[in-house]
Design an enzyme around this catalytic site. Structure first.
Site, mmCIF file in Angstrom:
data_model
loop_
_atom_site.group_PDB
_atom_site.id
_atom_site.type_symbol
_atom_site.label_atom_id
_atom_site.label_comp_id
_atom_site.label_asym_id
_atom_site.label_seq_id
_atom_site.Cartn_x
_atom_site.Cartn_y
_atom_site.Cartn_z
ATOM 1 N N LYS A 205 -6.738 -0.479 -0.855
ATOM 2 C CA LYS A 205 -6.208 -0.176 -2.178
ATOM 3 C C LYS A 205 -4.882 -0.900 -2.398
ATOM 4 C CE LYS A 205 -5.118 3.814 -5.180
ATOM 5 N NZ LYS A 205 -4.949 5.279 -5.197
ATOM 6 N N SER A 281 -7.302 7.508 -8.800
ATOM 7 C CA SER A 281 -6.843 6.148 -9.045
ATOM 8 C C SER A 281 -7.457 5.115 -8.104
ATOM 9 C CB SER A 281 -5.314 6.087 -8.934
ATOM 10 O OG SER A 281 -4.875 6.426 -7.625
ATOM 11 N N SER A 305 -6.991 11.259 -5.929
ATOM 12 C CA SER A 305 -7.255 9.842 -6.153
ATOM 13 C C SER A 305 -8.262 9.219 -5.203
ATOM 14 C CB SER A 305 -5.940 9.050 -6.080
ATOM 15 O OG SER A 305 -5.138 9.330 -7.205
#
Length: 594
Positions: A205, A281, A305
């Site tokens: 990420k 996210s 997330s």
């Protein structure tokens, strides 16, 4: 002035008088030009403060954080009492090397039978290759990491050219991917592979440092003010096991949203329906795993997330206990609700990646006194007996509070199957102060986030954020010091409630999200979207693990009538990763054979 309220001490609450209060988020849903206009008004000195004050009042934030007397001491980050050892586990020393921990986890998995795993019939339906599938194929010389790398590079280019665009990665370097794959291929040719993770492709990420890439947090500017000089601790541990890094996965800008919308680099599409969001996210990590391009990814989880996109994309995602993994080298390394955790296509893959990255920072080992990490012995015949002894806690009014009844039905069916097959006991529980928990989490993660952004916003970078991030920060910076302290007092109350519940149950069960993947409005692609009501459904069940640091996992359990994935969430005791991993594995086996 609001009405003054006094909360009774948490240990004096009359639970018989507690009634479930349905969460209703009061905020406008905006996208496109309307969001752009609203952002400008919100950032004006006079009207902005009026709007923020009105939103906080409508959602009872002012009533709770300003006008309520809360008797408990504040708890500024999770504090855990000593926990009883988990049953049927293999205990490891977190000071062992990542390779040693991965080898220990591998011994805990069921026996691997390549005849049952590798199906060379091209006519069969799509199936994810596991990490052990790749390891067997490499060692048997059926394929090399370099050959796999070339196929992945072609697939990434294909994704880039899709209509609509499907940007899975923010940054990737084809030459670097080939270089890593060539080194792994050489190790296998010499019989010197490092671990079962050698040659396994993993995405990171974009808020976690991974050389040779800069960390942007999916912004257009973060890399200019925060140069990356080394890998994050979690990435370094994976690299030592021979992992090949694909690049930096797309995400909701700075993690400040739950859909995965990102006008800066394009919005990642859900592999099950490109017209729908992935969730966020950690949108890119979940989507790239669900697409079958890599076995696993690393995400961060400060407000669901990891679990939200894992649920919406039909993969497995785990939030560890706060402090179980070292956050050094991530944008949120100083946060009090965030963790770095794995996303994978199967429980066994998730467990192997978790084994590599676990290990508290020196500060957390001193301050949090973590229980020794351990793995469930899934290979042992008595493992099913341990599953049968697990007590599941369900707060039915909360469990049932979903937008789509299919979510409720699938979660209920999975739990019924688990109890029928293994004899787990379902226990009705009650969780007080859920709305207070939501407000405390918002103030806490908001303060964490604004403390990261504040120096850069004052230097003019705030104007380069997306409209949604700017509206979120307007709310975050409105929280005063006294409101923050009130939120931390509530945090201690929420910890008390859950520790009392865990005296009677081992795991709390909920749907992961209250809805399946929402549609992507066309107007949201260019300027973004702010839809707090949708966010409310996506975050309904995920807040406690972040606010009070509990481990939690989302495991896929089926699909709705439109073919969209549904996830079931298991919330464990502090440091209880082995228990939720064992239970999630049992569910995965049952669902796959049902």
């Amino acid at each position: 002035m609001g009405k003054h309220r006094v909360m009774v001490p948490v240990d004096e609450i009359d639970l018989s008088a507690v009634k479930y209060e349905q969460e209703v988020v009061q905020a406008p849903s905006l996208s496109g030009i309307r969001l752009k206009l609203f952002t400008r008004i919100l950032e004006s000195p006079f009207f902005g403060s009026l709007i923020v004050s009105h939103v906080k009042k409508q959602n009872k934030m002012i009533e709770l954080l300003q006008n309520t007397e809360i008797p408990e001491l504040p708890m500024f980050k999770p504090e855990f009492p000593l926990q009883e050892p988990e049953r049927g586990v293999y205990i490891v020393d977190e000071l062992e090397t990542p390779e040693e921990r991965v080898a220990s986890a591998l011994k805990c998995l069921p026996d691997y039978n390549p005849a049952h795993s590798l199906d060379e019939n091209p006519g069969t339906c799509f199936r994810y290759w596991t990490i052990r599938d790749y390891a067997h194929a490499y060692r048997s010389k059926l394929v090399t990491p370099l050959m796999v790398a070339e196929n992945i590079v072609l697939a990434l280019k294909d994704f880039e050219g899709k209509t609509p665009p499907c940007p899975l990665l923010v940054s990737f370097d084809v030459d670097d991917i080939r270089k890593q794959a060539a080194a792994s291929t050489q190790r296998f040719s010499e019989g010197k592979e490092i671990s079962v993770l050698d040659g396994i492709f993993i995405a990171i990420k974009d808020d976690i440092d991974c050389l040779p890439y800069q960390t942007k947090g999916a912004t257009t500017w973060m890399h200019d003010v925060r140069p990356v000089k080394s890998d994050a601790v979690s990435v370094s541990r994976l690299r030592s096991c021979g992992v090949i890094f694909l690049g930096k996965a797309n995400m909701h800008e700075l993690g400040m949203g739950t859909t995965g919308n990102n006008p800066n680099y394009g919005t990642t599409r859900n592999p099950h329906d490109p017209e729908r969001y992935t969730g966020g996210s950690s949108s890119g990590p979940a989507a790239i795993v669900a697409s079958g391009l890599c076995s696993a990814a690393l995400g961060t989880d400060g407000g669901g997330s990891i679990r939200i996109p894992s649920s919406l994309c039909g993969v497995v995602g785990m939030k560890t206990t706060y402090g179980r993994t070292d956050m050094k080298g991530s944008l949120c390394e100083a946060g009090t609700v965030e963790i770095i955790g794995p996303i994978a296509s199967s429980l066994e893959d998730l467990m192997l990646v978790y084994a590599a990255i676990l290990g508290s920072s020196p500060v957390d080992r001193f301050g949090l006194h973590p229980s020794p990490p351990c793995f469930p012995k899934l290979s042992a015949k008595k493992s099913t007996d341990v599953v049968g002894s697990v007590r599941l806690g369900r707060y039915t009014p909360w469990f049932n509070d979903v937008k789509q009844t299919e979510v409720l039905d699938k979660c209920g069916d999975a739990l019924s199957l688990l109890c029928k097959t293994h004899g787990c006991e379902m226990v009705e529980i009650l969780i007080p102060e859920l709305l207070e928990m939501r407000t405390a989490h918002l103030a806490t993660i908001g303060a964490d986030m604004h403390s990261i952004l504040s120096p850069h916003i004052s230097n003019g970078k705030g104007a380069k954020l997306t409209c949604e991030s700017r509206t979120s920060d307007a709310l975050f910076r409105s929280f005063t010091g006294s409101e923050y302290v009130s939120a931390q007092r509530i945090r201690r109350r929420i910890m008390y409630h859950h520790l009392e519940i865990f005296k009677n149950v081992d795991v709390i069960v909920t749907p992961t999200t209250g809805a399946t993947a929402p549609m992507i409005p066309r107007s949201a692609l260019k300027c973004g979207e702010s839809d707090m009501k949708t966010t409310g459904f996506l975050m309904r069940f995920i807040i406690a693990p972040n606010l009070i640091g509990l481990p939690a996992i989302s495991v896929p359990i089926g699909y709705d009538k439109q073919g969209l994935p549904i996830g079931l969430q298991l919330i464990g005791r502090p440091w209880g990763e082995a228990t939720i991993l064992r239970l999630a594995f049992a569910i995965e086996v049952l669902i796959s054979s049902y």
